[in-house]
Design an enzyme around this catalytic site. Structure first.
Site, mmCIF file in Angstrom:
data_model
loop_
_atom_site.group_PDB
_atom_site.id
_atom_site.type_symbol
_atom_site.label_atom_id
_atom_site.label_comp_id
_atom_site.label_asym_id
_atom_site.label_seq_id
_atom_site.Cartn_x
_atom_site.Cartn_y
_atom_site.Cartn_z
ATOM 1 N N ASP A 8 0.854 -1.184 0.000
ATOM 2 C CA ASP A 8 0.000 0.000 0.000
ATOM 3 C C ASP A 8 0.891 1.235 0.000
ATOM 4 O OD1 ASP A 8 -1.995 -1.878 0.292
ATOM 5 O OD2 ASP A 8 -2.292 -1.490 2.426
ATOM 6 N N ASP A 126 -15.525 -3.855 0.170
ATOM 7 C CA ASP A 126 -14.912 -3.467 1.443
ATOM 8 C C ASP A 126 -16.030 -3.303 2.467
ATOM 9 O OD1 ASP A 126 -12.670 -3.313 -0.170
ATOM 10 O OD2 ASP A 126 -12.847 -1.146 -0.449
#
Length: 228
Positions: A8, A126
């Site tokens: 990330d 998500d």
């Protein structure tokens, strides 16, 4: 089941956040160096996320293009909401792009953006407490059950379930996700809370094709685990 490491990126640096909150978790350093280390460990797959683009706070596309080199399978996500960004990543070597917000907020636009690339698009669902989160996990969009029905109607390659409740915590997977995963048509991935080899084996039993690991990898708990 494949085990896929994640990198990330925020402000040009590799990080691992806790539940997506800026300033939490770990600052890992140079993402290009980390990618090299992952390849040396034998990983051939990579999951790459632009956290800044996901939150509308910046762009790390040039760094990401360098990070993905040398991997045979790369999924890229974070702020992909138009065709030009999608095609740029695919041209740079990504084998799959991961989208979320646009699929739920503007489904007709989503269909136009991905037309012709559906077999290379994954939708990230998500979620936390049965609510699907969008816009960098800052807004609630729909229920998990409704999201699955919607995703199946879009004709894409598959889904990544990201359990935001436990993301970055190593506290364990969502043990109820298997009942939702079996409803998905296509490829299935999971991320969020993976903290042990037992978690990976359970996801394999549930029928997932791959699991994305981050915090457990970088803290040494699952370092070097490539498959189960």
């Amino acid at each position: 089941m494949r085990v896929v490491p994640s990198i990330d990126i925020s402000r040009g640096m590799a990080v691992k956040r806790v539940r997506g909150k800026d300033g939490t978790g770990l600052v890992l350093g140079d993402p290009i160096k980390i990618a090299e280390e992952l390849r040396e460990m034998g990983y051939v797959s990579l999951h790459l996320v632009d956290l800044d683009a996901a939150e509308g706070k910046g762009d790390n596309v040039e760094v990401m293009e360098r990070v993905m080199r040398g991997f045979s399978e790369v999924s890229v996500g974070g702020g992909i909401r138009d065709r030009s960004r999608l095609e740029r990543f695919l041209s740079a070597g990504a084998t799959k792009v991961v989208m979320s917000t646009l699929a739920f907020t503007q489904p007709d636009t989503f269909r136009r953006v991905v037309k012709g690339y559906e077999d290379r698009v994954l939708i990230s669902v998500d979620y936390c407490d049965d609510r699907v989160l969008i816009r960098g996990w800052n807004e609630s969009a729909t229920s998990l059950e409704e999201a699955i029905s919607h995703v199946n109607s879009l004709g894409v390659r598959g889904v990544i379930f990201t359990y935001v409740c436990n993301e970055g915590t190593r506290r364990g997977i969502d043990l109820n996700v298997g009942s939702y995963a079996k409803l998905i048509r296509g490829e299935k991935g999971y991320a969020g809370g993976i903290g042990s080899i037992q978690d990976l084996r359970e996801l394999d039993r549930m029928g997932f094709n791959f699991a994305i690991v981050g915090m457990s990898l970088y803290t040494g708990v699952l370092r070097g685990v490539i498959s189960v």
